[in-house]
Scaffold this active site. Structure first.
Site, PDB file in Angstrom:
ATOM      1  N   GLU A 123      -7.785  -4.894  14.512  1.00 12.40           N
ATOM      2  CA  GLU A 123      -8.908  -5.654  13.490  1.00 12.40           C
ATOM      3  C   GLU A 123      -8.939  -6.902  13.761  1.00 12.40           C
ATOM      4  OE1 GLU A 123      -8.001  -4.716   9.546  1.00 12.40           O
ATOM      5  OE2 GLU A 123      -8.511  -2.687   9.801  1.00 12.40           O
ATOM      6  N   ASP A 167      -4.974   2.156   5.334  1.00 13.87           N
ATOM      7  CA  ASP A 167      -6.251   2.536   6.000  1.00 13.87           C
ATOM      8  C   ASP A 167      -6.048   3.568   6.816  1.00 13.87           C
ATOM      9  OD1 ASP A 167      -6.522   0.061   4.681  1.00 13.87           O
ATOM     10  OD2 ASP A 167      -7.048  -0.994   6.688  1.00 13.87           O
ATOM     11  N   CYS A 211       0.872  -1.252   0.146  1.00 13.92           N
ATOM     12  CA  CYS A 211      -0.099   0.183   0.077  1.00 13.92           C
ATOM     13  C   CYS A 211       1.023   1.255   0.090  1.00 13.92           C
ATOM     14  CB  CYS A 211      -0.942   0.081   1.157  1.00 13.92           C
ATOM     15  SG  CYS A 211      -1.761  -1.483   1.597  1.00 13.92           S
ATOM     16  N   SER A 250     -11.710  -5.544  10.112  1.00  7.27           N
ATOM     17  CA  SER A 250     -11.114  -4.875   8.661  1.00  7.27           C
ATOM     18  C   SER A 250     -12.293  -4.734   7.795  1.00  7.27           C
ATOM     19  CB  SER A 250     -10.516  -6.299   8.016  1.00  7.27           C
ATOM     20  OG  SER A 250     -10.243  -6.313   6.635  1.00  7.27           O
TER      21      SER A 250
HETATM   22  C1  LIG Z   1      -5.795  -6.766   4.817  1.00  2.87           C
HETATM   23  C2  LIG Z   1      -6.140  -5.590   5.043  1.00  2.87           C
HETATM   24  C3  LIG Z   1      -7.369  -5.243   5.346  1.00  2.87           C
HETATM   25  C4  LIG Z   1      -8.192  -5.364   4.227  1.00  2.87           C
HETATM   26  O1  LIG Z   1      -8.005  -5.879   6.450  1.00  2.87           O
HETATM   27  C5  LIG Z   1      -7.597  -3.805   5.539  1.00  2.87           C
HETATM   28  O2  LIG Z   1      -6.856  -2.921   4.821  1.00  2.87           O
HETATM   29  C6  LIG Z   1      -8.871  -3.121   5.925  1.00  2.87           C
HETATM   30  O3  LIG Z   1      -9.584  -3.073   5.134  1.00  2.87           O
HETATM   31  O4  LIG Z   1      -9.318  -2.988   7.051  1.00  2.87           O
END
Ligand SMILES: CC[C@@](C)(O)[C@@H](O)C(=O)O
Length: 735
Positions: free
Chosen positions: A606, A265, A191, A631
């Site tokens: 997450e 993100d 990213c 996520s």
């Molecule tokens: C693997 C990374 C993700 C997809 O979990 C994150 O970028 C999100 O969308 O929260």
């Protein structure tokens, strides 16, 4: 050194919520957009003209005669254009906190001839931030409003010497505006890995515009790489660190503007929060989406989520090769998926958190058109970087600052497009945090109200079929915005970084086509995926302060099941891998994962591993509830952001295995409805929870030192965006 006389006490003292700035005088307006801030969410939908929604929105008196050449006349077909009628003649007066000497420096800068600019000003409350006299607004030259205090005269020879050593040109050192280019660059994450290259393009273009471009990096954390590990606890706090980082450099080094280039993100909200704090002319260039991958052995297109779901599929025997490669083992299939899921740089490809935030921020007008859908490696992305330089210069000339664009209407656009596009639950946290930093009132309840009346239209992953790369092929975010403005969902009259309205930016973009043999990514209004939003704000005895669910309807809208509690995510992870009884039960189970909130985690990790495991293993009789978060790739019956979190004694800490929990995504409730052996009903449950509360002891909180400990001490709850920079109500702050 004593501050310059004009540097000391030359600040505008009007309260920010009352400000609307005419240029030669401070005017007071009811609000920032021509409608009351407190009822902003009653925006209603526009009449389809894409420009005026009848709120007297300021939309287009931005004439500077050069650079953008916009002449901004609404091109919405009906010529509708509104103004609040507060156009103010700027003239050439010099009462904006910039002295005549500075004005002469400015003469090098081809002073803009702006005569009429009713920009909705949203200034920070005096005293909230380190103050610079340049808080005063002024159109046209000088563009080096902040940096000239270091570079003029002989007050700061040391500063000038150091700057000259990098510039090697006295004319430029003394006169050229300084633009900070913040790249969230680091090479370990797809990213972010290409962002320095993008930053180099921007930097070159900024110098070609006769300005100085200072590129620097910020920290970044990869959610994908840290997922499921202790490292993930650092992810949400990276948003705050990025904001602190950019605020620090911009203000300390007195940059005159900021271009930020985020990719992953937390990067996007981080740079926007910083922009609200430093409030300089600003624009964001999103790093762009990754291309999709392809697995020969699985025989299908893949992306990062495929990896996480493959884990659950492998464990449950569901991971199979395609017919053509039927002799491949499940392990070989997984290896092939891992090898090909990330075929180059760019942020995770579905409507996951990065793309969600980029789309939302484009709908706020903080990027050039198409930024959120131009792939990371594309000619469009390169052109966008080049165009950023003339755009930021125009914003500097017009003195349009970040907060001027961060209005209530812009935030409503962000919330709406998140819902229309099926975006990540993380957007709730981030939009609340961004609004808080810009002093724009936006609450969890506002988001809920918008979600109730906004349909889900995009057939995008994680729950749908398409990726951002596909969306780009049908016109990308600009075409979607064009459609949504015409449909009346998005307010096209907001001012954007182009100096034009959102509608003007997209009016000439290709229109989406609907019908058989046309695109299948965005559904027509009469055939939504869901008639109301997938983001549901739930309340109830399990989450009195709110919780956020992602319910697309595919998984049903109600879930009743028995609780199975886990303190910390790794406990659930272990159970999912090893507890066959749990995995094969046919009973409805609500998995509770607690002590994972902003303070308790710390860092609100997450939990994609768990949600993806349930998906990959087809465990549809499970719901997940946590005070942590999910996520953007998570889907299924998932509820996160439970407030109050367990570590502060929220009811989620008091649940016991076997308690019956009801999640109702129509009534938007989450309640313990029955306690086996005790009884049913509100009152019985309330009394039992009171009893359990008296017996509850807070488990030891770790860590005690270091950045996460500082974070845990400062951070607020998820229903207010989990911010560390909480608004301070009065000056009598207790230290
Ligand atoms: C693997 C990374 C993700 C997809 O979990 C994150 O970028 C999100 O969308 O929260």
């Amino acid at each position: 050194m004593a501050p310059h006389a004009d540097e000391a006490h030359d600040l505008d003292t009007a309260a920010p919520e009352q400000k609307c700035l005419g240029l030669s005088q401070v005017r007071r307006c009811e609000d920032l957009n021509g409608h009351s801030l407190s009822n902003g969410h009653s925006n209603g939908y526009s009449n389809g003209n894409g420009c005026s929604n009848g709120h007297g929105r300021l939309n287009g008196h931005y004439t500077n005669g050069h650079h953008n050449g916009n002449g901004v006349h609404c091109t919405n077909g009906n010529g509708a254009r509104t103004s609040n009628g507060n156009s103010v003649h700027n003239g050439n007066n010099n009462d904006q906190g910039i002295d005549s000497e500075t004005a002469s420096i400015a003469s090098n800068w081809d002073a803009a001839t702006v005569v009429d600019m009713p920009v909705p000003r949203n200034l920070p409350r005096p005293g909230d931030y380190i103050e610079f006299p340049q808080l005063k607004h002024k159109q046209g030259a000088p563009l080096n409003r902040w940096s000239h205090f270091m570079t003029r005269d002989n007050d700061s020879p040391g500063a000038q010497s150091m700057l000259y050593s990098q510039i090697q040109n006295w004319e430029k050192t003394k006169n050229a505006p300084q633009v900070g280019i913040a790249t969230v660059w680091w090479e370990g994450n797809p990213c972010n890995s290409h962002l320095r290259e993008l930053g180099d393009l921007v930097r070159k273009a900024v110098w070609e515009e006769g300005m100085i471009g200072w590129q620097y990096g910020t920290i970044g954390v990869s959610d994908g790489i840290t997922m499921g590990s202790e490292g993930m606890r650092f992810s949400l706090q990276s948003r705050e660190l990025i904001a602190d980082n950019i605020e620090t450099i911009t203000c300390a080094q007195r940059h005159d503007a900021n271009i930020s280039i985020p990719g992953c993100d937390k990067n996007m909200p981080g740079v926007v929060i910083a922009a609200a704090r430093h409030n300089r002319p600003f624009l964001m260039i999103y790093g762009g989406t990754i291309r999709k991958g392809y697995s020969e052995l699985a025989g299908k297109e893949i992306n990062i989520t495929t990896c996480y779901e493959a884990r659950g599929a492998l464990a449950s025997g569901n991971l199979k090769p395609c017919e053509e490669h039927k002799n491949a083992t499940p392990e070989q299939v997984l290896e092939d998926i891992k090898t090909h899921s990330c075929p180059g740089p760019g942020a995770c490809g579905g409507m996951y958190t990065a793309n969600t935030m980029a789309v939302a921020i484009e709908a706020m007008g903080l990027t050039l058109p198409g930024s959120s859908s131009h792939p990371a490696k594309s000619p469009e992305k390169m052109r966008e970087c080049e165009r950023a330089a003339s755009t930021i210069k125009m914003l500097m000339e017009k003195d349009i600052r970040a907060r001027d664009l961060m209005t209530r209407a812009a935030f409503e656009n962000a919330v709406k497009i998140t819902i229309l596009m099926g975006g990540s639950t993380n957007a709730v946290l981030h939009l609340l945090a961004m609004a808080s930093s810009a002093d724009v009132p936006l609450t969890l309840e506002d988001i809920d109200a918008i979600s109730q009346r906004t349909p889900l239209l995009a057939n995008m992953k994680p729950f749908g079929d398409y990726l951002m790369e596909d969306l780009n092929k049908i016109g990308g975010t600009p075409s979607v915005l064009k459609f949504l403005i015409q449909a009346g969902y998005i307010d096209g009259s907001i001012l954007t970084v182009t100096g034009k309205t959102l509608w003007e930016n997209v009016a000439d973009k290709p229109s989406l086509e609907f019908g058989p043999d046309k695109q299948a990514i965005i559904r027509p209004l009469h055939d939504p995926i869901k008639t109301s939003g997938h983001i549901r704000v739930l309340k109830g005895n399990l989450a009195p302060g709110g919780a956020v669910a992602k319910i697309t309807g595919k998984e049903g809208e109600e879930f009743i099941g028995s609780a199975r509690c886990f303190d910390k995510e790794h406990e659930l992870d272990r159970a999912l891998r090893t507890d066959m009884k749990l995995r094969t039960t046919k009973e409805n189970i609500v998995l509770i994962v607690r002590y994972e909130g902003p303070k308790g985690g710390p860092g609100m990790p997450e939990q994609l591993n768990a949600s993806a495991f349930l998906q990959g293993a087809d465990m549809a009789n499970f719901a997940l509830v946590t005070d942590g978060r999910y996520s953007g790739a998570s889907h299924g019956f998932i509820v996160g952001h439970v407030v109050p979190e367990a570590v502060v004694g929220g009811p989620i800490a008091l649940v016991k295995d076997g308690d019956v929990i009801k999640i109702d995504a129509v009534e938007n409730r989450i309640d313990i409805i029955e306690i086996p052996g005790v009884g049913k009903g509100e009152e019985v449950v309330r009394r039992e929870l009171e009893k359990r509360r008296r017996e509850w002891k807070r488990p030891p909180v770790r860590p005690l030192r270091g950045t996460l400990a500082k974070y845990a001490r400062l951070v607020g709850d998820a229903s207010h965006g989990a911010v560390t920079d909480l608004p301070v109500k009065s000056e009598s702050l207790e230290w």
